[in-house]
Each structure stands twice: as structure tokens, then as C-alpha cells.
Design a protein around this motif. Structure first.
Motif, PDB file in Angstrom:
ATOM      1  N   UNK A  82      -4.867   6.062 -42.433  1.00  0.00           N
ATOM      2  CA  UNK A  82      -5.519   6.770 -43.539  1.00  0.00           C
ATOM      3  C   UNK A  82      -6.714   5.975 -44.064  1.00  0.00           C
ATOM      4  N   UNK A  83      -6.521   4.690 -44.303  1.00  0.00           N
ATOM      5  CA  UNK A  83      -7.591   3.870 -44.869  1.00  0.00           C
ATOM      6  C   UNK A  83      -8.745   3.715 -43.878  1.00  0.00           C
ATOM      7  N   UNK A  84      -8.429   3.491 -42.609  1.00  0.00           N
ATOM      8  CA  UNK A  84      -9.490   3.344 -41.613  1.00  0.00           C
ATOM      9  C   UNK A  84     -10.223   4.671 -41.390  1.00  0.00           C
ATOM     10  N   UNK A  85      -9.551   5.778 -41.591  1.00  0.00           N
ATOM     11  CA  UNK A  85     -10.222   7.075 -41.536  1.00  0.00           C
ATOM     12  C   UNK A  85     -11.130   7.225 -42.756  1.00  0.00           C
ATOM     13  N   UNK A  94      -7.632  12.155 -35.302  1.00  0.00           N
ATOM     14  CA  UNK A  94      -6.632  11.229 -34.764  1.00  0.00           C
ATOM     15  C   UNK A  94      -5.563  10.961 -35.820  1.00  0.00           C
ATOM     16  N   UNK A  95      -5.990  10.720 -37.040  1.00  0.00           N
ATOM     17  CA  UNK A  95      -5.040  10.469 -38.122  1.00  0.00           C
ATOM     18  C   UNK A  95      -4.176  11.694 -38.383  1.00  0.00           C
ATOM     19  N   UNK A  96      -4.770  12.876 -38.322  1.00  0.00           N
ATOM     20  CA  UNK A  96      -3.995  14.110 -38.509  1.00  0.00           C
ATOM     21  C   UNK A  96      -2.944  14.251 -37.410  1.00  0.00           C
ATOM     22  N   UNK A  97      -3.313  13.962 -36.163  1.00  0.00           N
ATOM     23  CA  UNK A  97      -2.353  14.062 -35.052  1.00  0.00           C
ATOM     24  C   UNK A  97      -1.230  13.041 -35.196  1.00  0.00           C
ATOM     25  N   UNK A  98      -1.572  11.822 -35.577  1.00  0.00           N
ATOM     26  CA  UNK A  98      -0.559  10.772 -35.759  1.00  0.00           C
ATOM     27  C   UNK A  98       0.393  11.155 -36.893  1.00  0.00           C
ATOM     28  N   UNK A  99      -0.175  11.597 -38.026  1.00  0.00           N
ATOM     29  CA  UNK A  99       0.662  11.981 -39.165  1.00  0.00           C
ATOM     30  C   UNK A  99       1.526  13.191 -38.840  1.00  0.00           C
ATOM     31  N   UNK A 100       0.958  14.175 -38.161  1.00  0.00           N
ATOM     32  CA  UNK A 100       1.721  15.377 -37.821  1.00  0.00           C
ATOM     33  C   UNK A 100       2.914  15.021 -36.947  1.00  0.00           C
ATOM     34  N   UNK A 133       0.178   1.782 -28.071  1.00  0.00           N
ATOM     35  CA  UNK A 133      -1.244   2.137 -28.009  1.00  0.00           C
ATOM     36  C   UNK A 133      -1.823   2.234 -29.422  1.00  0.00           C
ATOM     37  N   UNK A 134      -1.043   2.732 -30.374  1.00  0.00           N
ATOM     38  CA  UNK A 134      -1.521   2.784 -31.760  1.00  0.00           C
ATOM     39  C   UNK A 134      -1.762   1.375 -32.298  1.00  0.00           C
ATOM     40  N   UNK A 135      -0.837   0.472 -32.060  1.00  0.00           N
ATOM     41  CA  UNK A 135      -0.982  -0.908 -32.545  1.00  0.00           C
ATOM     42  C   UNK A 135      -2.205  -1.566 -31.909  1.00  0.00           C
ATOM     43  N   UNK A 157     -13.036   3.417 -28.047  1.00  0.00           N
ATOM     44  CA  UNK A 157     -13.122   4.867 -27.801  1.00  0.00           C
ATOM     45  C   UNK A 157     -11.992   5.337 -26.894  1.00  0.00           C
ATOM     46  N   UNK A 158     -11.722   4.582 -25.850  1.00  0.00           N
ATOM     47  CA  UNK A 158     -10.651   4.949 -24.923  1.00  0.00           C
ATOM     48  C   UNK A 158      -9.303   4.947 -25.643  1.00  0.00           C
ATOM     49  N   UNK A 159      -9.040   3.908 -26.452  1.00  0.00           N
ATOM     50  CA  UNK A 159      -7.769   3.821 -27.169  1.00  0.00           C
ATOM     51  C   UNK A 159      -7.618   4.946 -28.195  1.00  0.00           C
ATOM     52  N   UNK A 160      -8.688   5.285 -28.882  1.00  0.00           N
ATOM     53  CA  UNK A 160      -8.645   6.382 -29.858  1.00  0.00           C
ATOM     54  C   UNK A 160      -8.288   7.691 -29.142  1.00  0.00           C
TER      55      UNK A 160
END
Length: 190
Positions: A82-85, A94-100, A133-135, A157-160
Motif C-alpha cells: 500500500x505504501x509503495x503504491x 499489483x497491490x489490488x491483485x495482492x490484496x484481493x 516473489x513478493x518478498x 519490472x519482471x518481478x512486478x
């Protein structure tokens, strides 16, 4: 071990420290102090590794720790996304997908646990890969600010993109595993 005594177990103290780090990590990122944010994130990571080792070495596995550790991990990761977004370092989608994914898994696990349908929610291999991969992705995103001379933009970019793909894939796999386990535990109608 009595519930209040579980707070004094060394692994749980490390987990509580990790929770305590989160607001300071947020402040450092929002203030643009990325070196300190990076150091705090690394400290949180070390505490996460150590609490599991200490629980085994000291025979201090507790019920509190079984719940507190994954809560601390998810809270740390979710807060960072959230903060990095917010500061423009991680895309919103990406944050929406992770949170969902995390919210869906939490809701399903809570429902199944509350109804007594399933009580064992071990992460799948794809779920573990997703977390890894998130870490790594968060470490690389912060590293880009801490070590600006490093050319890690393409890796970031690849990791995101990997995070954006793995979050829904691991959620779908988790749903499939739960669906199969629930159906296998139901008596068939005759």
C-alpha cells in the motif's frame, strides 16, 4: 503454556518486534528515507527467519505464535504494498491483485474454520512461490532507491509482472485445493 505466558516466548517477542517495526517503516518510506526503510525491512525479514528457528531450537512453539506470525507477515507485506503504491513505486493494479488474493483466502479460511469444515490451511507450493516473489520484489523495489547506480529496473519490472500473475494464479490454486478437499470430506448422496 498459559496464554499470557506465550507473549514472553522469545519467538513471539521477535514477531511482536516485527509488528512494532511496521509504523516506523511506513514513516521512513513516506519521508523518503529509503536507506532506513530498507534497513527496517531487512530487520523484519531477519526477525521472521529467527522466530521460526528459535521456536524449534527452544521448543517454544505456541498457539499464539501459530496465529501471530502469519498475521505479522501479511500485515508487513500488505502495508508495504500500500505504501509503495502510494509513493508511486508499485503499480496500483499489483497491490489490488495482492490484496484481493489475500482477502479472498482469509475470508474462505475463516468461513471454513468457523464452520468446522476444514481446519488445516497449509500454503501450496504456488502460494509459497508467490510469497517469495513478493518478498524479492519488495526488496528490489526498495533497493532501486537505496542503490540508485544498480541497473535493476528490468528485474524490478519482471518481478512486478510475476507478482501480478502469481497472485491470482495462487488464489485460483488455493480455491481449487479447498474445493477438492471440501468435496472429498462430504459424504456422497445415495
Amino acid at each position: 503454556m498459559p496464554f499470557l505466558s506465550q507473549f514472553r516466548a522469545a519467538p513471539n517477542l521477535l514477531t511482536l518486534m516485527r509488528l512494532f517495526i511496521i509504523p516506523f517503516l511506513v514513516i521512513q518510506i513516506l519521508d523518503g528515507h529509503y536507506r532506513m526503510a530498507f534497513a527496517l525491512f531487512m530487520l523484519a525479514g531477519v526477525s521472521d527467519a529467527l522466530d521460526g528457528l528459535l521456536a524449534r531450537w527452544l521448543s517454544q512453539k505456541t498457539t499464539l505464535g501459530q496465529y501471530l506470525d502469519p498475521i505479522a507477515d501479511k500485515l508487513l507485506m500488505s502495508t508495504l504494498f500500500v505504501v509503495l503504491t502510494h509513493v508511486g513505486m508499485v503499480p496500483r493494479y499489483v497491490t489490488v491483485l495482492v490484496f484481493s488474493r489475500d482477502l479472498g483466502i482469509l475470508l474462505i479460511a475463516t468461513l471454513l474454520f468457523a464452520t468446522g469444515t476444514l481446519r488445516d490451511f497449509r500454503p501450496s507450493l504456488l502460494g509459497k512461490l508467490n510469497t517469495l516473489v513478493q518478498i524479492v520484489g519488495l526488496v528490489v523495489v526498495l533497493s532501486e532507491k537505496v542503490f540508485p547506480l544498480m541497473e535493476i529496473g528490468s528485474l524490478r519490472s519482471w518481478l512486478i509482472q510475476a507478482i501480478a500473475w502469481l497472485a491470482p494464479l495462487s488464489a485460483a490454486q488455493y480455491a481449487w485445493i479447498v474445493f477438492r478437499r471440501v468435496n472429498a470430506s462430504q459424504p456422497s448422496a445415495v
